[in-house]
Design a protein around this motif. Structure first.
Motif, PDB file in Angstrom:
ATOM      1  N   VAL A  78      15.561  38.920  42.875  1.00 33.50           N
ATOM      2  CA  VAL A  78      16.833  39.153  43.559  1.00 33.50           C
ATOM      3  C   VAL A  78      17.635  37.866  43.664  1.00 33.50           C
ATOM      4  CG1 VAL A  78      17.870  39.753  45.780  1.00 33.50           C
ATOM      5  CG2 VAL A  78      16.041  41.169  44.842  1.00 33.50           C
ATOM      6  N   LYS A  79      16.948  36.769  43.971  1.00 33.60           N
ATOM      7  CA  LYS A  79      17.636  35.485  44.115  1.00 33.60           C
ATOM      8  C   LYS A  79      18.160  34.979  42.773  1.00 33.60           C
ATOM      9  CE  LYS A  79      17.021  30.783  45.883  1.00 33.60           C
ATOM     10  NZ  LYS A  79      16.087  29.830  46.527  1.00 33.60           N
ATOM     11  N   ALA A  80      17.383  35.149  41.719  1.00 31.71           N
ATOM     12  CA  ALA A  80      17.781  34.624  40.403  1.00 31.71           C
ATOM     13  C   ALA A  80      18.784  35.528  39.698  1.00 31.71           C
ATOM     14  CB  ALA A  80      16.543  34.443  39.527  1.00 31.71           C
ATOM     15  N   SER A  81      18.640  36.849  39.848  1.00 27.92           N
ATOM     16  CA  SER A  81      19.498  37.793  39.113  1.00 27.92           C
ATOM     17  C   SER A  81      19.860  38.975  40.013  1.00 27.92           C
ATOM     18  CB  SER A  81      18.790  38.296  37.846  1.00 27.92           C
ATOM     19  OG  SER A  81      18.424  37.234  37.002  1.00 27.92           O
ATOM     20  N   PRO A  82      20.797  38.784  40.951  1.00 25.39           N
ATOM     21  CA  PRO A  82      21.197  39.896  41.822  1.00 25.39           C
ATOM     22  C   PRO A  82      21.776  41.051  41.015  1.00 25.39           C
ATOM     23  CG  PRO A  82      22.724  38.053  42.003  1.00 25.39           C
ATOM     24  CD  PRO A  82      21.564  37.561  41.207  1.00 25.39           C
ATOM     25  N   GLY A 139      22.448  39.646  37.203  1.00 19.88           N
ATOM     26  CA  GLY A 139      22.694  38.228  36.952  1.00 19.88           C
ATOM     27  C   GLY A 139      23.907  38.076  36.064  1.00 19.88           C
ATOM     28  N   SER A 140      23.724  37.499  34.890  1.00 16.19           N
ATOM     29  CA  SER A 140      24.825  37.343  33.933  1.00 16.19           C
ATOM     30  C   SER A 140      24.834  38.447  32.877  1.00 16.19           C
ATOM     31  CB  SER A 140      24.712  35.979  33.229  1.00 16.19           C
ATOM     32  OG  SER A 140      23.478  35.874  32.527  1.00 16.19           O
ATOM     33  N   ARG A 141      23.877  39.368  32.934  1.00 15.79           N
ATOM     34  CA  ARG A 141      23.788  40.443  31.949  1.00 15.79           C
ATOM     35  C   ARG A 141      24.613  41.640  32.407  1.00 15.79           C
ATOM     36  NH1 ARG A 141      18.726  38.397  33.069  1.00 15.79           N
ATOM     37  NH2 ARG A 141      17.604  37.404  31.358  1.00 15.79           N
ATOM     38  N   LYS A 142      25.292  42.306  31.476  1.00 12.31           N
ATOM     39  CA  LYS A 142      26.110  43.478  31.775  1.00 12.31           C
ATOM     40  C   LYS A 142      25.765  44.596  30.802  1.00 12.31           C
ATOM     41  CE  LYS A 142      30.026  40.579  33.219  1.00 12.31           C
ATOM     42  NZ  LYS A 142      29.489  39.299  32.716  1.00 12.31           N
TER      43      LYS A 142
END
Length: 230
Positions: A78-82, A139-142
């Motif tokens: 959760v902290k690294a990739s919300p 995170g940065s993935r969509k």
């Protein structure tokens, strides 16, 4: 008749009772600390380290019951990739329902944002360049559009547990607008347009075509907002 031995056992039981009650009242999850010793070895412990510069890596997440924290593996992900889920309430969106059900079945803490107003839609365009729902952001993935295998693979890549580990009684937060009232929405940069020569009929026709509104997707539901794709 009570013997001396009986009275001794009763007294010992009374002395043990407060300790047993204390253990029963301890929270299900304790705080985890990460620290490095003088030799450079990294330690993970549930007790405060001797050094003062330690990072607490198990902290309660929004929606978790008071006094409880997420398990270490889940809290780290959760902290690294919300995770954020974009949906809409303006039209029936089966993919939105399926995506929400997948996240809850797997025990993924997430924030849900609804795309209903013009500002919401502009916020979505800034993320993906199009209006396609649901949208999963890890995170940065969509990942645009619900695809079970793609969503599972994205969560796996972000090191989320493959089975639910949420504390009992966990409550998900209510959905909120993608662009809350009062929030500034980035304005997309204006496209440079060249003025066609007056005698160039083909260029003028192309300019008019660019100004025309985008057609509604053929596979969109009858009650879908203009421009949305599902």
């Amino acid at each position: 008749m009570t013997t001396r031995q009986d009275r001794s056992n009763i007294g010992r039981g009374r002395r043990m009772l407060p300790g047993l009650l204390l253990l029963a009242c301890l929270p299900a999850f304790s705080q985890m600390y990460k620290w490095t010793d003088a030799q450079g070895t990294v330690h993970y412990t549930d007790t405060p380290p001797p050094a003062t510069k330690a990072s607490q890596i198990r902290t309660p997440a929004p929606g978790a019951p008071s006094g409880q924290a997420l398990p270490y593996e889940l809290a780290r992900a959760v902290k690294a990739s919300p995770v954020t889920l974009y949906t809409t309430t303006q039209a029936a969106c089966a993919g939105c329902d399926q995506g929400r059900a997948l996240l809850r079945a797997r025990g993924i803490p997430y924030t849900e944002k609804t795309v209903d107003s013009d500002d919401d839609k502009e916020q979505l365009r800034q993320l993906t360049g199009k209006l396609e729902l649901p949208l999963l952001v890890v995170g940065s993935r969509k990942v645009a559009g619900f695809q079970d295998a793609a969503w599972q693979a994205t969560l796996n890549a972000a090191a989320y547990p493959r089975s639910a580990q949420l504390p009992r009684g966990y409550q998900y937060a209510a959905p909120e607008s993608a662009a809350p009232a009062g929030a500034s929405v980035p304005t997309p940069p204006a496209r440079a347009r060249s003025t066609p020569p007056a005698n160039d009929a083909a260029a003028q026709a192309a300019e008019q075509q660019l100004r025309a509104p985008a057609p509604k997707p053929a596979n969109a539901p009858a009650n879908a907002p203009p421009g949305f794709q599902f």
